[in-house]
Design an enzyme around this catalytic site. Structure first.
Site, PDB file in Angstrom:
ATOM      1  N   HIS A 154       0.833  -1.200   0.000  1.00  0.00           N
ATOM      2  CA  HIS A 154       0.000   0.000   0.000  1.00  0.00           C
ATOM      3  C   HIS A 154       0.871   1.255   0.000  1.00  0.00           C
ATOM      4  CE1 HIS A 154      -3.916  -2.095   1.459  1.00  0.00           C
ATOM      5  NE2 HIS A 154      -3.797  -2.079   0.152  1.00  0.00           N
ATOM      6  N   THR A 162      -2.751  -7.613  11.180  1.00  0.00           N
ATOM      7  CA  THR A 162      -1.424  -7.419  11.791  1.00  0.00           C
ATOM      8  C   THR A 162      -1.002  -5.962  11.917  1.00  0.00           C
ATOM      9  OG1 THR A 162      -0.304  -7.664   9.646  1.00  0.00           O
ATOM     10  CG2 THR A 162      -0.639  -9.664  10.972  1.00  0.00           C
ATOM     11  N   ASN A 197      -0.821   0.487   8.514  1.00  0.00           N
ATOM     12  CA  ASN A 197       0.190   0.762   9.534  1.00  0.00           C
ATOM     13  C   ASN A 197       0.594   2.232   9.525  1.00  0.00           C
ATOM     14  OD1 ASN A 197       3.139   1.037   8.263  1.00  0.00           O
ATOM     15  ND2 ASN A 197       2.022  -0.458   7.051  1.00  0.00           N
ATOM     16  N   GLU A 253      -5.804  -7.808   3.623  1.00  0.00           N
ATOM     17  CA  GLU A 253      -5.265  -8.789   4.569  1.00  0.00           C
ATOM     18  C   GLU A 253      -6.378  -9.410   5.404  1.00  0.00           C
ATOM     19  OE1 GLU A 253      -3.124  -8.997   8.814  1.00  0.00           O
ATOM     20  OE2 GLU A 253      -2.323  -7.429   7.492  1.00  0.00           O
ATOM     21  N   CYS A 281       3.164 -11.823   3.188  1.00  0.00           N
ATOM     22  CA  CYS A 281       4.025 -11.637   4.365  1.00  0.00           C
ATOM     23  C   CYS A 281       3.952 -12.890   5.237  1.00  0.00           C
ATOM     24  CB  CYS A 281       3.559 -10.419   5.150  1.00  0.00           C
ATOM     25  SG  CYS A 281       4.339 -10.242   6.769  1.00  0.00           S
ATOM     26  N   HIS A 323      -0.281  -8.671   1.216  1.00  0.00           N
ATOM     27  CA  HIS A 323      -1.353  -8.791   2.203  1.00  0.00           C
ATOM     28  C   HIS A 323      -2.006 -10.161   2.189  1.00  0.00           C
ATOM     29  CE1 HIS A 323      -1.082  -4.513   0.886  1.00  0.00           C
ATOM     30  NE2 HIS A 323      -1.043  -4.331   2.192  1.00  0.00           N
ATOM     31  N   HIS A 369     -10.014  -4.179   4.021  1.00  0.00           N
ATOM     32  CA  HIS A 369      -8.572  -4.369   3.868  1.00  0.00           C
ATOM     33  C   HIS A 369      -8.293  -5.766   3.316  1.00  0.00           C
ATOM     34  CE1 HIS A 369      -4.291  -4.574   4.816  1.00  0.00           C
ATOM     35  NE2 HIS A 369      -4.336  -3.261   4.967  1.00  0.00           N
ATOM     36  N   SER A 411       5.804   0.382   4.214  1.00  0.00           N
ATOM     37  CA  SER A 411       5.939   0.197   2.770  1.00  0.00           C
ATOM     38  C   SER A 411       6.434   1.466   2.081  1.00  0.00           C
ATOM     39  CB  SER A 411       4.604  -0.247   2.163  1.00  0.00           C
ATOM     40  OG  SER A 411       3.558   0.629   2.521  1.00  0.00           O
ATOM     41  N   CYS A 467       1.738  -7.215  14.257  1.00  0.00           N
ATOM     42  CA  CYS A 467       3.127  -7.309  13.780  1.00  0.00           C
ATOM     43  C   CYS A 467       4.073  -6.558  14.716  1.00  0.00           C
ATOM     44  CB  CYS A 467       3.194  -6.733  12.376  1.00  0.00           C
ATOM     45  SG  CYS A 467       4.867  -6.486  11.746  1.00  0.00           S
TER      46      CYS A 467
END
Length: 299
Positions: free
Chosen positions: A50, A172, A230, A137, A107, A85, A135, A271, A200
């Site tokens: 992202h 995460t 994130n 993920e 990941c 993701h 999202h 990212s 994470c």
């Protein structure tokens, strides 16, 4: 101008820019692009990461998100990369059925959460994932379950019906404090509760480091994708401490934002390219400070 006082720019020391999972996905995409003998584009199941500037860079290498037309006209053996993701099992099966050469760039931490979700459901738990419904993920993780679903808040958790066995996992990249609030709410909705959420470690450390820096500066800049979970959490924790500006690329910075600042901190999402971080530091370090003595960039 000679003698002009400049802003002291302080960046987080460790947790900024590509995390391990992003590096892994990025390297796999670049390797695929450089090792493919034809001019045929490398296809992605969605945005690899992202971050729009990073995705534009991949596009210059011939790596892009697959279109419906791409999926309808498959060349056997064409390279198809699953985004960092993750994707659900049906997406993997469909890609393989079309004859794609599938590269999994998920990941490893996300993969671990997917496996936990399956294990919990096999043990008879109703699996609830705390995250963002839109999202990729979160959607991919619950796709590995038969009955798992996503909630976005503690209020949603409190409104759930009662389950004999209930287990919670987490996207995460959510904020740990938000997840812990959800956990407390879910405990009242079951007789047997299992907390298997795994935020994470990079995300947690990045938030802690950014908050510590925010307490030392007049303003913060967070560099990262506008659709990056994130990065959004970094902005949230920083803006609770001091004025915070979220940018996706250095050209978005404006000098007037820092007219009253002498010290500015800078953090970056997991990212964010190092080049975007470096250019942002260069821009800020050239600005005149509101007060104090001339200083140098702290890196």
């Amino acid at each position: 101008m000679e003698g002009t006082r400049t802003i002291d720019v302080r960046r987080v020391k460790t947790y900024a820019g590509f995390c391990g999972g992003v590096k892994r996905a990025w390297n796999r995409a670049v390797k695929a692009a450089t090792s493919t003998p034809t001019d045929e584009p490398i296809l992605l199941s969605g945005k690899l990461i992202h971050n729009t500037p990073a995705m534009r860079e991949l596009a210059t290498m011939g790596v892009r998100v697959a279109t419906d037309e791409d999926l309808a006209e498959v060349t056997p053996g064409r390279t198809y990369i699953m985004r960092a993701h993750g994707e659900g099992p049906e997406a993997f099966a469909a890609a393989q059925a079309r004859g794609f050469n599938v590269i999994d760039a998920t990941c490893p931490i996300v993969t671990a959460v997917q496996k936990i979700a399956v294990q919990l459901e096999d043990e008879g738990y109703q699996v609830v994932l705390f995250g963002h419904r839109d999202h990729p993920e979160a959607r991919a993780t619950v796709a590995y379950t038969k009955h798992g679903f996503i909630i976005e808040s503690a209020d949603e958790a409190r409104a759930l019906p009662f389950y004999p066995k209930l287990a919670t996992i987490a996207q995460t990249t959510v904020l740990q404090a938000d997840y812990l609030e959800v956990v407390e709410a879910l405990k009242s909705r079951t007789d047997v509760f299992e907390d298997r959420g795994r935020v994470c470690g990079w995300t947690l450390h990045a938030q802690d480091e950014a908050v510590a820096l925010a307490r030392e500066v007049d303003a913060m800049v967070v560099v990262g994708g506008r659709d990056s979970s994130n990065t959004i959490q970094l902005v949230r924790v920083c803006e609770a401490v001091c004025p915070t500006f979220h940018i996706e690329s250095p050209d978005e910075l404006r000098a007037e934002w820092f007219a009253d600042a002498s010290v500015v901190g800078i953090a970056a999402g997991a990212s964010t390219r190092e080049s975007d971080l470096a250019e942002s530091i260069a821009f800020l370090s050239a600005l005149p400070a509101a007060s104090g003595v001339s200083v140098s960039v702290s890196v």
